[in-house]
Design a protein around this motif. Sequence first.
Motif, PDB file in Angstrom:
ATOM      1  N   SER A 123       0.837  -1.192   0.000  1.00 50.98           N
ATOM      2  CA  SER A 123       0.000   0.000   0.000  1.00 50.98           C
ATOM      3  C   SER A 123       0.879   1.252   0.000  1.00 50.98           C
ATOM      4  O   SER A 123       1.864   1.320   0.731  1.00 50.98           O
ATOM      5  CB  SER A 123      -0.885  -0.011   1.258  1.00 50.98           C
ATOM      6  N   VAL A 124       0.502   2.209  -0.848  1.00 52.24           N
ATOM      7  CA  VAL A 124       1.167   3.514  -0.887  1.00 52.24           C
ATOM      8  C   VAL A 124       0.081   4.541  -0.571  1.00 52.24           C
ATOM      9  O   VAL A 124      -0.553   5.101  -1.467  1.00 52.24           O
ATOM     10  CB  VAL A 124       1.818   3.797  -2.259  1.00 52.24           C
ATOM     11  N   PRO A 125      -0.194   4.764   0.721  1.00 47.92           N
ATOM     12  CA  PRO A 125      -1.339   5.588   1.113  1.00 47.92           C
ATOM     13  C   PRO A 125      -1.311   7.011   0.562  1.00 47.92           C
ATOM     14  O   PRO A 125      -2.362   7.569   0.247  1.00 47.92           O
ATOM     15  CB  PRO A 125      -1.290   5.601   2.636  1.00 47.92           C
ATOM     16  N   GLU A 126      -0.131   7.595   0.435  1.00 46.45           N
ATOM     17  CA  GLU A 126      -0.051   8.979  -0.059  1.00 46.45           C
ATOM     18  C   GLU A 126      -0.594   9.114  -1.477  1.00 46.45           C
ATOM     19  O   GLU A 126      -0.996  10.204  -1.884  1.00 46.45           O
ATOM     20  CB  GLU A 126       1.403   9.484  -0.024  1.00 46.45           C
ATOM     21  N   LEU A 127      -0.604   8.034  -2.220  1.00 45.94           N
ATOM     22  CA  LEU A 127      -1.105   8.059  -3.602  1.00 45.94           C
ATOM     23  C   LEU A 127      -2.416   7.299  -3.745  1.00 45.94           C
ATOM     24  O   LEU A 127      -2.893   7.107  -4.860  1.00 45.94           O
ATOM     25  CB  LEU A 127      -0.062   7.453  -4.558  1.00 45.94           C
ATOM     26  N   TYR A 128      -2.992   6.857  -2.628  1.00 40.42           N
ATOM     27  CA  TYR A 128      -4.194   6.013  -2.677  1.00 40.42           C
ATOM     28  C   TYR A 128      -3.958   4.864  -3.651  1.00 40.42           C
ATOM     29  O   TYR A 128      -4.767   4.584  -4.528  1.00 40.42           O
ATOM     30  CB  TYR A 128      -5.431   6.824  -3.074  1.00 40.42           C
ATOM     31  N   MET A 129      -2.828   4.193  -3.497  1.00 40.08           N
ATOM     32  CA  MET A 129      -2.380   3.180  -4.449  1.00 40.08           C
ATOM     33  C   MET A 129      -2.137   1.858  -3.732  1.00 40.08           C
ATOM     34  O   MET A 129      -1.564   1.825  -2.649  1.00 40.08           O
ATOM     35  CB  MET A 129      -1.088   3.680  -5.106  1.00 40.08           C
ATOM     36  N   LEU A 130      -2.581   0.786  -4.367  1.00 39.60           N
ATOM     37  CA  LEU A 130      -2.324  -0.563  -3.879  1.00 39.60           C
ATOM     38  C   LEU A 130      -1.664  -1.330  -5.011  1.00 39.60           C
ATOM     39  O   LEU A 130      -2.097  -1.241  -6.163  1.00 39.60           O
ATOM     40  CB  LEU A 130      -3.635  -1.247  -3.464  1.00 39.60           C
ATOM     41  N   THR A 131      -0.593  -2.042  -4.695  1.00 34.33           N
ATOM     42  CA  THR A 131       0.121  -2.805  -5.714  1.00 34.33           C
ATOM     43  C   THR A 131       0.242  -4.263  -5.290  1.00 34.33           C
ATOM     44  O   THR A 131       0.289  -4.570  -4.103  1.00 34.33           O
ATOM     45  CB  THR A 131       1.550  -2.266  -5.967  1.00 34.33           C
ATOM     46  N   LEU A 132       0.289  -5.120  -6.295  1.00 38.34           N
ATOM     47  CA  LEU A 132       0.684  -6.496  -6.060  1.00 38.34           C
ATOM     48  C   LEU A 132       2.197  -6.469  -6.072  1.00 38.34           C
ATOM     49  O   LEU A 132       2.813  -6.039  -7.044  1.00 38.34           O
ATOM     50  CB  LEU A 132       0.144  -7.420  -7.154  1.00 38.34           C
ATOM     51  N   TRP A 133       2.796  -6.876  -4.974  1.00 36.18           N
ATOM     52  CA  TRP A 133       4.256  -6.870  -4.818  1.00 36.18           C
ATOM     53  C   TRP A 133       4.727  -8.296  -5.045  1.00 36.18           C
ATOM     54  O   TRP A 133       4.365  -9.204  -4.295  1.00 36.18           O
ATOM     55  CB  TRP A 133       4.593  -6.344  -3.436  1.00 36.18           C
ATOM     56  N   LEU A 134       5.521  -8.501  -6.065  1.00 40.17           N
ATOM     57  CA  LEU A 134       6.044  -9.816  -6.397  1.00 40.17           C
ATOM     58  C   LEU A 134       7.478  -9.892  -5.893  1.00 40.17           C
ATOM     59  O   LEU A 134       8.407  -9.374  -6.525  1.00 40.17           O
ATOM     60  CB  LEU A 134       5.942 -10.064  -7.899  1.00 40.17           C
ATOM     61  N   HIS A 135       7.629 -10.514  -4.741  1.00 40.28           N
ATOM     62  CA  HIS A 135       8.916 -10.585  -4.043  1.00 40.28           C
ATOM     63  C   HIS A 135       9.752 -11.717  -4.627  1.00 40.28           C
ATOM     64  O   HIS A 135       9.257 -12.830  -4.827  1.00 40.28           O
ATOM     65  CB  HIS A 135       8.652 -10.804  -2.556  1.00 40.28           C
TER      66      HIS A 135
END
Length: 189
Positions: A123-135
Amino acid sequence: MPLFIPTAPAAATRSVRTALHSPTVRSPHPLRLERGDLDPVLPLPVHRLAPVTGTTEPPEARLTGWRFLLARDGRPVGAAETMLTADGWAFSHVTEGPFIASTERAMLLAESLPAAYQPRLLSVPELYMLTLWLHTDLGADPESGSPLPGDLLMPLAPAPPGIAAERAVRTDALLPLLTSRVAPLGLAS
């Protein structure tokens, strides 16, 4: 390649199952009906990206909870989240919206990539953004760590303007764009 889906803590799974059968837990209107037939699937740890301050330092993230897609008849229709409290894992809330379908599409896209990954949500709250993080570290503890330069981030739809949704981008390529977007006024160059 296969995705190495992490196993959620038993207490987190139990808290979601209990909440789905509780008449006192509120949920969005369409999920309110027949909640007992919702099945929590695809548990993913949710990490929150610390404010990005530059591209020279690796980004830091911290675990904030676990998100489970809620499936009805095999199709995701919502999500349930848990949070860590002083007493352990507790149910947080039920949600719906575009991130649900986008998560499903992003997972399908990730399965078609040539390498194997451990999926997480970032989650990147400052951008209202959610990403699928592929570790890339398949053996890593899913509840710890921060994005590595070679990890892939796939912004979920709706993504902020100028950021492509459901497209895998290396962390070290996406980080400068995020940095420019969240830079305090007067400090952006």
